[in-house]
Design a protein around this motif. Structure first.
Motif, PDB file in Angstrom:
ATOM      1  N   ASN A 166      22.361 -52.986  10.280  1.00 20.42           N
ATOM      2  CA  ASN A 166      22.663 -52.143  11.455  1.00 20.42           C
ATOM      3  C   ASN A 166      22.266 -50.695  11.187  1.00 20.42           C
ATOM      4  OD1 ASN A 166      23.809 -51.357  13.964  1.00 20.42           O
ATOM      5  ND2 ASN A 166      25.649 -50.668  12.860  1.00 20.42           N
ATOM      6  N   CYS A 177      24.296 -55.683   6.815  1.00 25.95           N
ATOM      7  CA  CYS A 177      23.793 -56.406   7.986  1.00 25.95           C
ATOM      8  C   CYS A 177      22.539 -55.784   8.600  1.00 25.95           C
ATOM      9  CB  CYS A 177      24.890 -56.507   9.044  1.00 25.95           C
ATOM     10  SG  CYS A 177      25.229 -54.935   9.862  1.00 25.95           S
ATOM     11  N   CYS A 182      22.746 -50.132   7.345  1.00 20.60           N
ATOM     12  CA  CYS A 182      23.783 -50.880   6.630  1.00 20.60           C
ATOM     13  C   CYS A 182      23.099 -51.839   5.657  1.00 20.60           C
ATOM     14  CB  CYS A 182      24.649 -51.664   7.613  1.00 20.60           C
ATOM     15  SG  CYS A 182      25.788 -52.797   6.793  1.00 20.60           S
ATOM     16  N   CYS A 235      29.409 -54.670  11.085  1.00 16.29           N
ATOM     17  CA  CYS A 235      29.980 -55.726  10.254  1.00 16.29           C
ATOM     18  C   CYS A 235      31.205 -55.255   9.474  1.00 16.29           C
ATOM     19  CB  CYS A 235      28.939 -56.295   9.301  1.00 16.29           C
ATOM     20  SG  CYS A 235      28.531 -55.192   7.937  1.00 16.29           S
ATOM     21  N   CYS A 249      30.233 -49.437   8.305  1.00 13.11           N
ATOM     22  CA  CYS A 249      29.371 -50.080   9.296  1.00 13.11           C
ATOM     23  C   CYS A 249      30.147 -50.397  10.571  1.00 13.11           C
ATOM     24  CB  CYS A 249      28.741 -51.356   8.733  1.00 13.11           C
ATOM     25  SG  CYS A 249      27.653 -52.146   9.927  1.00 13.11           S
TER      26      CYS A 249
HETATM   27 ZN    ZN Z   1      26.788 -53.800   8.599  1.00 13.95          ZN
END
Ligand code: ZN
Length: 374
Positions: free
Chosen positions: A306, A304, A301, A322, A319
């Motif tokens: 991820n 964030c 992501c 987030c 995502c």
């Molecule tokens: Zn994210």
């Protein structure tokens, strides 16, 4: 051209014999001796410009230097095949260093060959270093002029920085949401290619008609690849002139081509070729091009950080952590730019895992395992 091949193979043979006899490489003196003797026995060589002959011998020397490097590599325990430099079936190019040619507007004058009309596709800027005449399989002649630019424009901070994701649907997706396309081979062109190829296999081996069919096929294949190459030249030119910093993925094209389903599309999109163009055009445009580790650029992501699974069919990155939602390729291009600048704020700082780039040079991340090695 024929002559330069003969000389190349002759020198290679001499060098090989010399190596077998003495176990040593040859000196420049020995090489010159071979050339002189060869010229005495083959009077037609006096017609060839001496500097061009020199270039042939330089190429043999280089081939041998590499050979000895490989031998040495083997001693150091590297796994490597060490073969003698190969004999050339055809050397269809001849290089004139520094002098021995003159470029006019629509002609080149080659020493001992004479004047040749030529079509100048791109204006040459800077100091002309070498000139290479090359014959393609379809019997066309090409002149390649290598130039050295004196004062490249310096890296300028005025333009934006950008990350590029190279893909199949869209050739290039930029982190500022711009999308660039490369021309695609049409079905019609592909069919014609196939027909021409079939034409070759239907003819008897060694026949005149087969030769003609091969000629027709190569001519068309060259035409298509030239179209694509031109388009990549324009695209890369346009990019290095629009941005001050370009981050791209060091793609493992060889590894990807092994995956058959994607193979055709990938080799057609010629990404490796394109990033090379970016690199070498970057410097003179005052731009810096940086290759980064391609691992997980699509699965991360950009909001964030991820990491999540992203099957190829998934076109939007949603995502799970987030909630960010972005186009798959756009998300990747942002990650690519981040990766090249990571860890530092400020527009032109470079992350710990990226060395500060030289002008226009590729910078590989340390510890990159999946990148293309060249
Ligand atoms: Zn994210």
């Amino acid at each position: 051209m024929q002559l330069s091949k003969e000389l190349y193979n002759h020198l290679l043979e001499k060098a090989q014999q010399h190596f077998k006899d003495t176990g040593k490489t040859f000196t420049k003196y020995e090489m010159n001796k071979w050339i002189t003797r060869f010229k005495r026995e083959h009077l037609e060589y006096n017609e060839i410009y001496s500097q061009a002959l020199q270039n042939v011998s330089d190429r043999v020397s280089k081939a041998y230097k590499n050979f000895f490097r490989r031998v040495k590599g083997k001693h150091n325990g590297k796994k490597q095949k060490v073969g003698f430099p190969r004999f050339r079936k055809f050397t269809s190019s001849l290089t004139y260093p520094q002098s021995g040619f003159k470029i006019e507007r629509k002609r080149v004058e080659l020493s001992k060959i004479g004047r040749i009309n030529f079509v100048n596709h791109r204006e040459t800027e800077g100091m002309v270093k070498t000139l290479t005449v090359k014959k393609t399989k379809s019997q066309e002649w090409y002149v390649t002029i290598a130039v050295e630019k004196e004062n490249p424009t310096r890296f300028s901070n005025e333009k934006e920085m950008v990350g590029i994701d190279l893909g199949i649907n869209n050739y290039a997706t930029l982190s500022d949401r711009t999308v660039k396309q490369n021309i695609k081979i049409t079905g019609k062109q592909r069919n014609r290619m196939r027909r021409l190829q079939q034409g070759i296999s239907r003819k008897t081996k060694g026949s005149r008609n087969r030769k003609k069919a091969i000629y027709r096929f190569s001519k068309y294949a060259e035409h298509i690849s030239r179209l694509r190459e031109d388009s990549l030249h324009k695209l890369s030119h346009n990019l290095v002139n629009s941005y001050s910093f370009i981050a791209y993925e060091e793609l493992d094209v060889a590894g990807m081509v092994r995956n058959h389903r994607l193979a055709k599309a990938i080799s057609e999109s010629s990404w490796g070729n394109f990033t090379q163009l970016l690199q070498y055009k970057a410097e003179s445009a005052g731009c810096v091009a940086v290759g980064v580790n391609p691992q997980n650029t699509s699965k991360t992501c950009s909001g964030c950080g991820n990491l999540q699974e992203m099957p190829l069919s998934e076109r939007i990155f949603n995502c799970e952590k987030c909630g960010m939602s972005k186009d798959r390729d756009l998300n990747a291009s942002i990650n690519i730019l981040k990766r090249a600048t990571e860890g530092h704020s400020g527009s032109h700082a470079f992350g710990d895992n990226v060395r500060p780039p030289h002008m226009g040079a590729v910078v590989k991340e340390r510890g990159t395992t999946s990148g293309v090695s060249r």
